[in-house]
Design an enzyme around this catalytic site. Structure first.
Site, mmCIF file in Angstrom:
data_model
loop_
_atom_site.group_PDB
_atom_site.id
_atom_site.type_symbol
_atom_site.label_atom_id
_atom_site.label_comp_id
_atom_site.label_asym_id
_atom_site.label_seq_id
_atom_site.Cartn_x
_atom_site.Cartn_y
_atom_site.Cartn_z
ATOM 1 N N HIS A 83 -4.926 1.043 -1.728
ATOM 2 C CA HIS A 83 -4.895 0.373 -0.422
ATOM 3 C C HIS A 83 -5.427 1.294 0.684
ATOM 4 O O HIS A 83 -4.766 1.524 1.705
ATOM 5 C CB HIS A 83 -3.477 -0.105 -0.083
ATOM 6 C CG HIS A 83 -3.477 -1.229 0.918
ATOM 7 N ND1 HIS A 83 -2.449 -2.127 1.021
ATOM 8 C CD2 HIS A 83 -4.379 -1.599 1.861
ATOM 9 C CE1 HIS A 83 -2.709 -3.001 1.988
ATOM 10 N NE2 HIS A 83 -3.876 -2.695 2.513
ATOM 11 N N ARG A 119 -5.375 -8.885 0.213
ATOM 12 C CA ARG A 119 -3.949 -8.769 -0.067
ATOM 13 C C ARG A 119 -3.728 -9.047 -1.546
ATOM 14 O O ARG A 119 -4.280 -10.007 -2.107
ATOM 15 C CB ARG A 119 -3.126 -9.739 0.789
ATOM 16 C CG ARG A 119 -2.953 -9.306 2.250
ATOM 17 C CD ARG A 119 -2.092 -8.061 2.358
ATOM 18 N NE ARG A 119 -1.826 -7.660 3.726
ATOM 19 C CZ ARG A 119 -2.560 -6.809 4.421
ATOM 20 N NH1 ARG A 119 -3.659 -6.289 3.873
ATOM 21 N NH2 ARG A 119 -2.225 -6.467 5.651
ATOM 22 N N GLU A 167 3.286 -3.069 -3.760
ATOM 23 C CA GLU A 167 2.740 -1.756 -3.411
ATOM 24 C C GLU A 167 3.862 -0.808 -2.985
ATOM 25 O O GLU A 167 4.812 -1.240 -2.340
ATOM 26 C CB GLU A 167 1.712 -1.913 -2.291
ATOM 27 C CG GLU A 167 0.516 -2.741 -2.716
ATOM 28 C CD GLU A 167 -0.513 -2.913 -1.601
ATOM 29 O OE1 GLU A 167 -0.354 -2.303 -0.510
ATOM 30 O OE2 GLU A 167 -1.479 -3.651 -1.805
#
Length: 312
Positions: free
Chosen positions: A274, A226, A255
């Site tokens: 991601h 994360r 994000e």
């Protein structure tokens, strides 16, 4: 049965994901900005890039189940429990995929794949090539969080003759060749540090300016967990000042990563959006959605979902 999947998906991705569910289920795939208008009759929510909190739950009056990926820092579990809503994550489902992504980062860095590919495609004179590379054998990798992902990383690294250091709050029973040490040893002895822990109040900005000063000057840090675990401002400063050699990042504090983020312009950084846990591409991972489907079926049949994070 209405499933609301929240995140940023292409139209093609939406078609692929929808096909994983029964035809008589209503699958609503929406952006975080569109989500609230779809919640009123939602039975199940699969949330990304949105907080499942009291406000969210107040709009989802029929909600029975919140299914997350590996991480669940965006879900207020206690609030869900009070409303009788199950919460489950998909721990371990994408462990191999993420571990492979870590290895791809390591190879890309030490074999200069990103640099050499760009060099060849821009018609540069190969006689002027100048870069540093290295073999993996003999390198020391420090793994912070030795769960399913961390153990897979260790297995891969052992194969390449690397020394593997590990840190975990739990006592880990593993067959992999891992030397368990404290965090200070991880920071000071590792050529590569890779992060595989959950985000919470204690781990937010766990990797900060003080930690970068403890790391080796030629060390790199990898984050596929994360984004907020690493203090991004401190990281950018460390990279610009050459306090560490580089970073390989799949996750970020916010994000999607801002177009004007300084990270995009640093030569000692490798970035991916991601996608470490989704090797099938297009925001899709077949194992992940197969797990989601079976877990949803358990909840609607009155059973406890796998990897449940609460009790109803």
């Amino acid at each position: 049965m209405k499933i609301v999947i929240i995140g940023y998906f292409t139209d093609f991705s939406k078609k692929i994901i929808s096909k994983e569910f029964p035809n008589d289920w209503k699958i609503d795939i929406v952006t975080p900005e569109e989500a609230h208008s779809s919640l009123e009759d939602a039975d199940v929510v699969i949330p990304e890039h949105i907080k499942v909190d009291h406000d969210f739950l107040s709009k989802a009056k029929k909600l029975k189940f919140v299914q997350t990926g590996a991480g669940f820092d965006n879900v207020e579990i206690e609030a869900c429990t009070k409303r009788g809503v199950w919460v489950s994550n998909a721990a371990g489902v994408n462990a191999v995929a993420v571990a492979e992504h870590v290895m791809a980062f390591i190879f890309s860095w030490y074999k200069n794949i990103h640099y050499l590919d760009n060099y060849m495609k821009t018609n540069e004179d190969e006689k002027k090539l100048s870069y540093k590379g290295s073999e993996l054998s003999g390198k020391t990798i420090g793994i912070i969080g030795v769960g399913a992902i961390g153990q897979n990383v260790a297995k891969f690294c052992n194969t390449f003759g690397m020394k593997v250091l590990g840190y975990d709050l739990r006592k880990i029973d593993t067959t992999e060749n891992i030397e368990f040490v404290d965090l200070e040893t991880i920071y000071s002895k590792s050529d590569i540090i890779t992060v595989h822990i959950f985000l919470n109040d204690k781990t937010k900005h766990m990797i900060n300016n003080d930690i970068f000063k403890k790391m080796k000057k030629d060390a790199i840090i990898i984050n596929t967990a994360r984004g907020p675990i690493i203090d991004e401002k401190a990281l950018i400063s460390a990279l610009k000042n050459n306090d560490i050699a580089g970073a390989c990042l799949d996750v970020f504090e916010k994000e999607p990563l801002a177009i004007d983020s300084e990270l995009r312009n640093l030569s000692n950084v490798i970035l991916t959006p991601h996608t470490a846990g989704m090797p099938d591409g297009l925001k899709f991972h077949k194992k992940r959605y197969a797990f989601f489907l079976e877990n949803i079926k358990k909840v609607i049949s009155g059973k406890t979902p796998d990897s449940a994070l609460n009790k109803i």
